[in-house]
Design an enzyme around this catalytic site. Structure first.
Site, PDB file in Angstrom:
ATOM      1  N   HIS A 100      28.752  38.661  38.068  1.00  0.00           N
ATOM      2  CA  HIS A 100      29.101  37.353  38.658  1.00  0.00           C
ATOM      3  C   HIS A 100      27.870  36.586  39.153  1.00  0.00           C
ATOM      4  O   HIS A 100      27.920  35.952  40.211  1.00  0.00           O
ATOM      5  CB  HIS A 100      30.096  37.547  39.810  1.00  0.00           C
ATOM      6  CG  HIS A 100      31.360  38.238  39.398  1.00  0.00           C
ATOM      7  ND1 HIS A 100      32.231  37.708  38.474  1.00  0.00           N
ATOM      8  CD2 HIS A 100      31.885  39.435  39.763  1.00  0.00           C
ATOM      9  CE1 HIS A 100      33.242  38.543  38.292  1.00  0.00           C
ATOM     10  NE2 HIS A 100      33.050  39.612  39.061  1.00  0.00           N
ATOM     11  N   LYS A 103      36.482  50.158  39.730  1.00  0.00           N
ATOM     12  CA  LYS A 103      37.460  49.836  40.788  1.00  0.00           C
ATOM     13  C   LYS A 103      38.889  50.093  40.343  1.00  0.00           C
ATOM     14  O   LYS A 103      39.643  50.779  41.028  1.00  0.00           O
ATOM     15  CB  LYS A 103      37.361  48.344  41.188  1.00  0.00           C
ATOM     16  CG  LYS A 103      36.063  47.888  41.773  1.00  0.00           C
ATOM     17  CD  LYS A 103      36.123  46.427  42.180  1.00  0.00           C
ATOM     18  CE  LYS A 103      36.187  45.418  41.061  1.00  0.00           C
ATOM     19  NZ  LYS A 103      35.035  45.408  40.137  1.00  0.00           N
ATOM     20  N   ASN A 152      42.916  43.096  43.465  1.00  0.00           N
ATOM     21  CA  ASN A 152      42.233  42.569  42.275  1.00  0.00           C
ATOM     22  C   ASN A 152      42.749  43.208  40.985  1.00  0.00           C
ATOM     23  O   ASN A 152      42.681  42.616  39.908  1.00  0.00           O
ATOM     24  CB  ASN A 152      40.718  42.779  42.420  1.00  0.00           C
ATOM     25  CG  ASN A 152      39.922  42.046  41.354  1.00  0.00           C
ATOM     26  OD1 ASN A 152      39.929  40.810  41.307  1.00  0.00           O
ATOM     27  ND2 ASN A 152      39.244  42.776  40.495  1.00  0.00           N
TER      28      ASN A 152
END
Ligand code: UMA
Ligand code: ADP
Length: 441
Positions: free
Chosen positions: A175, A106, A129
């Site tokens: 996560h 990302k 982010n």
């Protein structure tokens, strides 16, 4: 809710617009507390707990990404809308948005596309982010483009993104301490495609490709010849990036040539195409981009081995890509470990067996990784990065690569992944300058 970067950016933004705001964090000393006191002294705040009264009296709750939705709903008896800072951003954004998510790549693709837009002379704001909260990117006059890196956490409570172009780069477990299962994590990521004008898909990732509906405008990318709109194929004996049947440039002309970087370049080019960025400056940027720190960076040759810092390898998928990308069968000494975030480490087994000579394990979840790697290669347990580097220096021989790619978060031993990478780099540099204390063997 939350007094980190996001919460403070929200409080400042709402306060500037005269919208009454209260802020709270259940940590006793949240990182944004002193900024709040200094810059917004009149805003009511609470630390150390969440206050149910405040929450039930709110017109709307803006939830920081580090907090799961249940942390808010657990306190609610009234029906109060809950959204992310990104949702708030969409209400005020006045330029097209490109949104980028995925388990890995990302930050790289977000930065790369931002650089392409700059090279083309566009006014572009890049963040999310990646580090700068999206609300901080809202400037007057409006830019030509926003490029946002979005996490699954941010997407969970974002409802009206309406990106001009969006991509999920890839999907692998991450996560798992926040999500009940991989499907939940995937569903959060998939929200990025809601109301997106042009969707970009990784044709090599079955879970991502399954989200494509053929009628909706889209582009695909693939590392296999002619398997996507943007792809990699041979042209007169040279490996090239392609758009459909048009060769774009030889891979050898890029500064970053690994398979993952080819994939990231193709994704950035597909996004650029979707927003009509001119091709020539984009290709120049593909060639010149040198990548971000702490992602498979070569530190140097010490003890006759090459040392690499991949501290941003914070999940199993990233570590697999890093090991495979080095292309040194049985010659890698891997340093891994930290906070595993509930991950299943067993996918590392086969790749470690094929590529690694030894693994040095550190941090809270070292034993969990060891269980996944039993009877593969010799495993060593160390209690500090210094000891890990020392052990690696003892083991390393000519032609070896020592790779820090932890497959874990860093917070048990370091402030963040940057800190971990800096400590590692400094220790490795110390090897040659003689600063290293060999008595600690
Ligand atoms: N926390 C509490 N109580 C609270 C609020 C937060 O314990 O009341 C904890 C969270 O569980 C978390 C930490 O505090 O461990 C930080 O949470 P936050 O929501 O306050 O974080 P921010 O400082 O606002 O930073 C966030 C992103 N952090 C997270 O998603 C955890 C940053 O991404 C992002 O750069 C920033 O907003 C600006 O958009 C960081 C990250 O680790 C780099 N992201 C994850 C990742 O990339 O894997 C998703
Ligand atoms: P993210 O922002 O998603 O964490 P980064 O660009 O910061 O992604 O890279 C994080 C880690 O993932 C690094 O270890 C990097 O080498 C690896 N990586 C980057 N791009 C990819 C990709 N396309 N596929 C797999 N791993 C990747």
């Amino acid at each position: 809710m939350g007094m980190g970067k996001t919460g403070i950016a929200c409080a400042q933004f709402l306060n500037q617009r005269g919208i009454p705001v209260r802020i709270m964090d259940n940590r006793a000393q949240p990182p944004g507390l002193s900024i709040l006191r200094n810059t917004l002294p009149d805003i009511p705040y609470l630390t150390g707990e969440f206050n149910a009264n405040w929450l039930n009296q709110a017109q709307e709750i803006i939830l920081s990404p580090g907090l799961a939705l249940t942390e808010a709903t657990a306190h609610l008896t009234n029906s109060i809308p809950i959204c992310s800072e990104i949702e708030l951003f969409t209400r005020y954004a006045n330029a097209p948005i490109v949104a980028i998510t995925g388990s890995n790549g990302k930050s790289t693709v977000t930065t790369w596309l931002g650089a392409m837009a700059k090279q083309a002379g566009w006014q572009v704001q890049v963040g999310g982010n990646l580090g700068t909260p999206a609300l901080k990117l809202l400037t007057e006059p409006a830019p030509d483009l926003y490029v946002l890196e979005l996490s699954s956490f941010q997407l969970e409570t974002t409802y009206h993104l309406q990106a001009k172009a969006a991509v999920i780069l890839n999907l692998s477990e991450d996560h798992m301490d926040r999500y009940a299962c991989f499907e939940d994590y995937k569903a959060a990521k998939q929200r990025i495609y809601q109301q997106t004008a042009i969707k970009i898909f990784n044709a090599d990732d079955a879970a991502v490709l399954a989200m494509r509906s053929p009628d909706h405008p889209h582009f695909t990318f693939s590392l296999h010849p002619y398997q996507g709109d943007f792809h990699v194929a041979m042209e007169q004996g040279e490996l090239c990036l392609y758009y459909q049947t048009q060769p774009l440039l030889p891979v050898s002309s890029m500064r970053l040539t690994s398979a993952i970087m080819r994939a990231n370049a193709l994704a950035a080019l597909a996004l650029a195409k979707a927003i009509d960025l001119p091709l020539v400056p984009c290709l120049k940027t593909v060639q010149e981009f040198t990548g971000l720190a702490h992602r498979c960076c070569w530190i140097g040759r010490k003890q006759n081995a090459d040392w690499f810092n991949d501290s941003k390898g914070t999940n199993v998928g990233a570590t697999l890509a890093a090991i495979q990308g080095l292309e040194r069968p049985k010659q890698i000494i891997l340093i891994a470990g930290g906070q595993g975030k509930g991950a299943d480490f067993s996918p590392l087994r086969e790749t470690v067996l094929a590529h690694c000579r030894a693994c040095i394990l550190i941090g809270e979840d070292a034993q969990l990784i060891a269980q996944a790697l039993t009877e593969t290669v010799p495993l060593y347990f160390e209690t500090s990065m210094e000891m890990a580097v020392h052990r690696a220096a003892q083991l390393a021989g000519s032609g070896d690569a020592v790779l820090l790619s932890p497959a874990c978060a860093s917070f048990d031993m370091f402030q963040n992944y940057e800190h971990r990478g800096e400590v590692f780099t400094k220790l490795v540099q110390g090897l040659e300058s003689g600063e290293f204390d060999h008595s600690k063997a």
